[in-house]
Design a protein around this motif. Structure first.
Motif, PDB file in Angstrom:
ATOM      1  N   LEU A 298       7.359   0.582   1.932  1.00 29.85           N
ATOM      2  CA  LEU A 298       7.524  -0.095   0.642  1.00 29.85           C
ATOM      3  C   LEU A 298       8.984  -0.496   0.425  1.00 29.85           C
ATOM      4  O   LEU A 298       9.903   0.240   0.770  1.00 29.85           O
ATOM      5  CB  LEU A 298       7.075   0.814  -0.508  1.00 29.85           C
ATOM      6  CG  LEU A 298       5.586   1.063  -0.624  1.00 29.85           C
ATOM      7  CD1 LEU A 298       5.309   2.153  -1.663  1.00 29.85           C
ATOM      8  CD2 LEU A 298       4.850  -0.222  -0.988  1.00 29.85           C
ATOM      9  N   ASP A 299       9.157  -1.659  -0.189  1.00 26.63           N
ATOM     10  CA  ASP A 299      10.493  -2.098  -0.572  1.00 26.63           C
ATOM     11  C   ASP A 299      10.969  -1.292  -1.767  1.00 26.63           C
ATOM     12  O   ASP A 299      10.158  -0.692  -2.498  1.00 26.63           O
ATOM     13  CB  ASP A 299      10.469  -3.582  -0.954  1.00 26.63           C
ATOM     14  CG  ASP A 299      10.209  -4.488   0.242  1.00 26.63           C
ATOM     15  OD1 ASP A 299      10.595  -4.115   1.367  1.00 26.63           O
ATOM     16  OD2 ASP A 299       9.608  -5.566   0.033  1.00 26.63           O
ATOM     17  N   GLU A 300      12.268  -1.307  -1.998  1.00 26.42           N
ATOM     18  CA  GLU A 300      12.818  -0.661  -3.189  1.00 26.42           C
ATOM     19  C   GLU A 300      12.256  -1.359  -4.413  1.00 26.42           C
ATOM     20  O   GLU A 300      11.892  -2.528  -4.363  1.00 26.42           O
ATOM     21  CB  GLU A 300      14.343  -0.748  -3.185  1.00 26.42           C
ATOM     22  CG  GLU A 300      14.990   0.100  -2.126  1.00 26.42           C
ATOM     23  CD  GLU A 300      16.509   0.066  -2.212  1.00 26.42           C
ATOM     24  OE1 GLU A 300      17.044  -0.328  -3.269  1.00 26.42           O
ATOM     25  OE2 GLU A 300      17.139   0.433  -1.217  1.00 26.42           O
ATOM     26  N   GLY A 301      12.190  -0.632  -5.516  1.00 22.57           N
ATOM     27  CA  GLY A 301      11.672  -1.212  -6.745  1.00 22.57           C
ATOM     28  C   GLY A 301      11.289  -0.132  -7.717  1.00 22.57           C
ATOM     29  O   GLY A 301      11.875   0.958  -7.727  1.00 22.57           O
TER      30      GLY A 301
ATOM     31  N   LEU B 110      12.309  10.630  -8.644  1.00 23.43           N
ATOM     32  CA  LEU B 110      11.236   9.638  -8.746  1.00 23.43           C
ATOM     33  C   LEU B 110      11.778   8.347  -9.361  1.00 23.43           C
ATOM     34  O   LEU B 110      11.531   7.255  -8.844  1.00 23.43           O
ATOM     35  CB  LEU B 110      10.071  10.197  -9.565  1.00 23.43           C
ATOM     36  CG  LEU B 110       8.852   9.295  -9.719  1.00 23.43           C
ATOM     37  CD1 LEU B 110       8.218   8.967  -8.372  1.00 23.43           C
ATOM     38  CD2 LEU B 110       7.814   9.945 -10.644  1.00 23.43           C
ATOM     39  N   ARG B 111      12.537   8.463 -10.428  1.00 27.37           N
ATOM     40  CA  ARG B 111      13.124   7.277 -11.068  1.00 27.37           C
ATOM     41  C   ARG B 111      14.057   6.532 -10.114  1.00 27.37           C
ATOM     42  O   ARG B 111      14.101   5.308 -10.107  1.00 27.37           O
ATOM     43  CB  ARG B 111      13.920   7.668 -12.323  1.00 27.37           C
ATOM     44  CG  ARG B 111      13.096   7.918 -13.538  1.00 27.37           C
ATOM     45  CD  ARG B 111      13.941   8.009 -14.801  1.00 27.37           C
ATOM     46  NE  ARG B 111      15.017   8.987 -14.735  1.00 27.37           N
ATOM     47  CZ  ARG B 111      14.885  10.291 -14.968  1.00 27.37           C
ATOM     48  NH1 ARG B 111      13.696  10.792 -15.281  1.00 27.37           N
ATOM     49  NH2 ARG B 111      15.927  11.089 -14.908  1.00 27.37           N
ATOM     50  N   ASP B 112      14.814   7.286  -9.313  1.00 34.44           N
ATOM     51  CA  ASP B 112      15.812   6.701  -8.409  1.00 34.44           C
ATOM     52  C   ASP B 112      15.226   6.139  -7.120  1.00 34.44           C
ATOM     53  O   ASP B 112      15.963   5.595  -6.297  1.00 34.44           O
ATOM     54  CB  ASP B 112      16.859   7.754  -8.025  1.00 34.44           C
ATOM     55  CG  ASP B 112      17.732   8.165  -9.183  1.00 34.44           C
ATOM     56  OD1 ASP B 112      17.725   7.490 -10.225  1.00 34.44           O
ATOM     57  OD2 ASP B 112      18.435   9.192  -9.035  1.00 34.44           O
ATOM     58  N   GLY B 113      13.927   6.326  -6.882  1.00 39.61           N
ATOM     59  CA  GLY B 113      13.327   5.838  -5.647  1.00 39.61           C
ATOM     60  C   GLY B 113      13.538   6.771  -4.462  1.00 39.61           C
ATOM     61  O   GLY B 113      13.338   6.385  -3.313  1.00 39.61           O
TER      62      GLY B 113
END
Length: 171
Positions: free
Chosen positions: A124-127, A15-18
């Motif tokens: 969705l874009d990375e973030g 989840l933290r890493d996307g």
């Protein structure tokens, strides 16, 4: 359903890493469905969080912080119980996403909304990590998991019609 990752810590890392998204059922809102006079624009006509539900929703902030997530992109159903859960979490601005709206009891179109949710998440874009606040029927249709109030699932990205469930989580 058996989680795809044996260690919940790995799910939080994803989840933290996307590489994953957290989708959760709104916090405790006593009752079932919505009253006959339900109006999306008027919370007084809907089931909504009680004091225990608001407390449950606020507990997500400390759980997520313990797992290294202090801010997130939060998307929610337009139903007051979901929106209020998202707001009480206090982890980022809240954006309403109609595909996350309940389709319980013939409201909405479950198949279409599930496809729209998958497409929207995958676009969705990375973030920051992504949190979706929705309803039992939405989560069950997508994952096969029947979540309790205030329970979430960490799902592998990209989402698909049969996503990998990394973990079931709750504060």
């Amino acid at each position: 359903m058996r989680p795809a990752i044996a260690d919940e810590t790995e799910a939080w890392q994803a989840l933290r890493d996307g590489r994953a998204v957290l989708m959760l059922r709104h916090a405790l809102a006593p009752g079932t469905g919505d009253p006959a006079d339900f109006d999306l624009e008027d919370c007084s006509t809907q089931r909504d969080l009680n004091a225990r539900g608001r407390e449950q929703a606020r507990a997500w902030k400390s759980l997520m912080s313990r797992h290294g997530i202090d801010r997130a992109r939060v998307y929610t159903s337009q139903w007051c119980r979901s929106r209020h859960t998202a707001e009480e979490m206090g982890i980022g601005p809240v954006t309403e996403w109609p595909p996350l709206n309940s389709f319980f009891g013939g409201q909405g179109d479950g198949e279409r909304q599930t496809r729209q949710t998958i497409a929207a998440v995958n676009a969705l874009d990375e973030g920051l990590p992504v949190v979706l606040v929705s309803h039992q029927v939405n989560i069950t249709r997508l994952t096969g998991v029947y979540p309790s109030s205030n329970e979430g699932v960490i799902l592998s990205l990209p989402l698909s019609e049969s996503p990998t469930v990394f973990a079931r989580v709750s504060p």
